[in-house]
Each structure stands twice: as C-alpha cells, then as structure tokens.
Design a protein around this motif. Sequence first.
Motif, short mmCIF file in Angstrom:
data_model
loop_
_atom_site.label_atom_id
_atom_site.label_comp_id
_atom_site.label_asym_id
_atom_site.label_seq_id
_atom_site.Cartn_x
_atom_site.Cartn_y
_atom_site.Cartn_z
N GLU A 1 -5.83 -1.54 -7.12
CA GLU A 1 -6.97 -0.80 -6.56
C GLU A 1 -7.30 -1.29 -5.16
O GLU A 1 -7.61 -0.50 -4.26
N THR B 1 0.83 -1.21 0.00
CA THR B 1 0.00 0.00 0.00
C THR B 1 0.86 1.25 0.00
O THR B 1 0.60 2.21 -0.76
N TYR C 1 2.30 1.85 -3.44
CA TYR C 1 1.34 2.37 -4.41
C TYR C 1 1.02 3.84 -4.18
O TYR C 1 0.60 4.54 -5.10
N HIS C 2 1.23 4.33 -2.98
CA HIS C 2 1.06 5.76 -2.73
C HIS C 2 2.14 6.58 -3.43
O HIS C 2 2.01 7.81 -3.55
N LYS D 1 -4.37 0.04 -2.86
CA LYS D 1 -4.42 1.49 -2.65
C LYS D 1 -5.49 1.85 -1.62
O LYS D 1 -5.33 2.79 -0.84
#
Length: 547
Positions: free
Chosen positions: A484, A96, A99-100, A487
């Motif tokens: 998706e 996560t 992905y940021h 995130k």
Amino acid sequence: MPEPLTVPSALTAQVERLIPSARLGRLGRLRRGLEKEGLRVDANGHIAQTPHPHALGSKLTHPHITTDYSESLLEYITPVYSQPGEALCFLSDLHTFTYHHLENEWIWPGSMPSRLSGNDSVPIADYGSSNVGTMKHVYRKGLDMRYGRIMQAIAGVHYNVSLPDDMWHGLRELEKATNIPFNDYRSTRYFGMIRHFRRHSWLLLYLFGASPAIDKSFLPDGQKVPEKLQSLSDDTYFAPYATTLRMSDLGYQNKVQSQLKICFNSLSNYVNTLRHAISSPWPDYEKMGVNVDGEWRQLNANILQIENEYYSDIRPKRVAKHNETPSQALEARGVEYIEVRCLDLNPFDPLGVTEEQMRFVDTFLMWCLLSDSPWISDEECDRLDDNRRWVVERGRDPELQLFNHGETTSVREWGEQIFAEMGEVARLLDAVEEGTPHADALASLAPRLADPSLTPSAQVLERLKANGGSLSDLMLSLAKEQAEQLKAAPMQRCREALLAQLIETSHQQQHDIEAADQETFEEFLQVYFTKARESRALSALPSEVRQ
C-alpha cells in the motif's frame, strides 16, 4: 573499568593525509548500485506459480527488472549512483512500477521463502528460446539437480561498490606506488579489502541479519529437523540466538565447493581456482548426466557449471565484454568493483535496505581498504569460517566467543573496537558530505552491540512471539502493508516513462536475439566453454593485443 579503545596509528595517519584532498573535492565519492531480490506470493502467502508478468518487460533483456533463479523471484537492478539516496529512489520506483502491474500478488519482504509445497513448487525461470536464454534456464535446472530448488528461493540484497579513479590515484601517490600499473595496483588493493572483509564480515551478519526463523515447509519432507532449530508454532521453526539462517547451512551451501578454498589472496589465485572448477568433472554430477535423451539436465558435470555458481559473501567484479566470462574480464582489466552478498532483506523496510545501512557498509568497506590486510593462511581461513558460522547460528548469545588473532573475544568487545576504527574512516567520508551521515550511521547502530534485542533478527522474533508465532503470517502482513505504501508512492515522471518504454523495447530485443541464432544449443555451449577456458591475462595475449 575497560581499557580505552585505541585506533591503529597507521589508519589514523592515512585518514589525516587523505582528508585535505577530500575536502578539496579531489577524491570523489564512492559509487554504488543495488540488486534486490523478492519473491512474488499469492494472497495466502504461497510462492506465486504465475509467469513473470509480461507487462514488466523481458526478464532476459530488461536492464532493471528481471528474475533470479525462479520465475517468481523478482530481481531489481539499479544504475550506479554516487549518493545512496538516489539508488534507493530508483529502487522505490521499480517497486511502485511493479505494483502497478501485479494482480493479487505481493512482494515477500523476508529473505527466507514463503509457504512452499515441495521442491517443484519453486518454478524455474524461463528466458525464451534463444541459446543465451536456454543456457540460463539449463543452468538453473543444473542447480536444481545439484542442490534442489528450495535453496534457490532465498532472497537478499547485493551491494555493489567501487571507488572513483581519483581516490585510487590519491592512494597510489600517498603510498608512493606510482611505479605499479594502475589496474594492478587497484586489483591488489581491492583484494586486500576483500580479505579484511572476510575477517570481519561476521559484524554485518550480526548487525543486519534478519532471518532467525523459517517456514516449516522450507525443510523437505522426511528431513530430520536440525538441532539448532526449535518449533515456534505449527508452521515455524526458529533458532533462539540466530541472526541470519539465510547464510547458514540451511541456506546457500555447496559442500563440493568448500574444497576450492578461495580466500582471495590474489587475483591470479582467484581466477585460476574458478577456471579449474569450471573445467574439472565431479563424479556425482557425472552420474546425473548432462544431455540425457535430448533433455539438458545441466550445462556440464564439473564442480561449477559456470563461475556464477560459486557462492561467497563477497566477490571481485568487472563488467564483462561480449564473449567474455566474469573471470576473463577480471584477468584482462583487473577488479572494477566489489559485490557484497551477505545482506538479508530488512523486512521492516519496503525496499529491504535503508540509507543508514548503506552508509554503514560504505564506511565498513572503506575501513577494510585502509586497514592492514595480510594474506590469509588455510588455518586462518578455517577460523574465519568458524566465526561466520557461529554468528549466523547464535550471534546474539551473550556467551559467544570469536577467534581473533589467536585469542577469543566477545561480539561486543570486538565490534566496539571495529566501530572505533571505523569512526576515523567516517571522518574521511563525511569530509565531502553535508552533515555527518557516516558518523551518524555508526552512532545509530552502535547500541546493537551492547543490546542484541535491537538487532533485526531479535526484532523479527519479538514480532513473531507477539503475533502467534507464524513467520509466513507476519511476512504476508508486512508485504501487504508495504504494498500500500509503494502503490501510493509518487514516481519520477521521466523514470515512469523510461520503464514503460523498456517493456516493449526489452521484448523486441529478446525477439531479435532469438531470430539471430544460427547454431544449435550444443554448438553454442561448445564454443562458450572453449572460450571460457582461455586465459585473458596480459602475459598470455599476443604482443599486438597487449600494446
């Protein structure tokens, strides 16, 4: 009617003697950590050509986010946990967090690489200007010279497992082996575990292999297509019954290393073989040159540049101290944990590995430890390699027969026997758990033995055939779906703060390392390899050090 499966009485007796201590909390839990690789790719499914994102920290010094061979091959490293779910939670947060900070890139969910454009499309990782960073880069240049870069773009999950000291003490007392020094006893038993693993690792390849197909760009231009491969679409080859082409001769391979014949019979044999390999020149590598006109092509021209170049599906490990190689750490203080290296990424899970799989591997390893495991002869070593190769290339073939103690047997028959024995070990591991997660994992995975269509490799082929046959298109679609999910996944606030702090801290640490170097790279390497050839066995140390 098939004969009922029997469990060795010695295994059952060991489990029965250990369960009371387990229920009283005297044995502790297995401890494990994860290392998970994944390629960064662009919107078209090509391997990313961009540098490792600065916003993820320094890949040289960051403890949890780095790269493996390629600048594009992310590697996540979790801390060690006694609960599988905690390791997966940390791994999820790493995804996560990444992905940021990724822009128009995705993490490839498959073990076999995405679309490539030849050898040079796989960028070699750059670790900065320090001697340590340069060594890591030159080592990778050497791998390119010897094997090519494409092989190094393959990804997988490495599973690190150790038994707590309380459990080792319990086993040592049970076996009346308290007269043997603790570290010697533990190392000997770990090597027994490794030998039993080597005899039966084909089962993990069958159950969890998920790479039955490759993108056609994986094969170099002009290379003859291997007979085991068939064309599935314009851009994809597959092998009809394959489980994990990642572990085949298309994947990690080293014909030079095959002469080493490491079958893990003892710690001294293992260490001495590796030390010989990093000290012995190989003619073909000598012809390539090492430092040619000021350009470092490889660290040396030996069979192995460094110990990490040795490929195997399992390794004995110990955390090394400063100025200590992995084998020297093992030699000085014994085996601390083992690293399982034969697991494909699960492309249908955003993290590439599930808790059910971890529970199964834990049970499998504990079964390997508690089972009788004599030394492996050279002849048996060859048979083990045959079994492994056959399951890799056609593990789902109903006609496949494996060698088992001089006889042949099917994957299903042998697998069901192993599951029956593992059921006893699951009782032991579940004695310290709420519920029965290890027994549940066995029950969930057992149907794959009777029905190969349930295996991940078969599931990948089914999805491919139903969706146009393009491996890269399927994996890119999965990557975007999983992105998706990741995130949107909430992160633990304290962990998010930690990872944010590590960005600046890791870059500063790299800067400090670079500023502290006082010697040339050539001088640095000379000192490193001189020390690497030294024995660290207790008998070789001065008496004042041994005390």
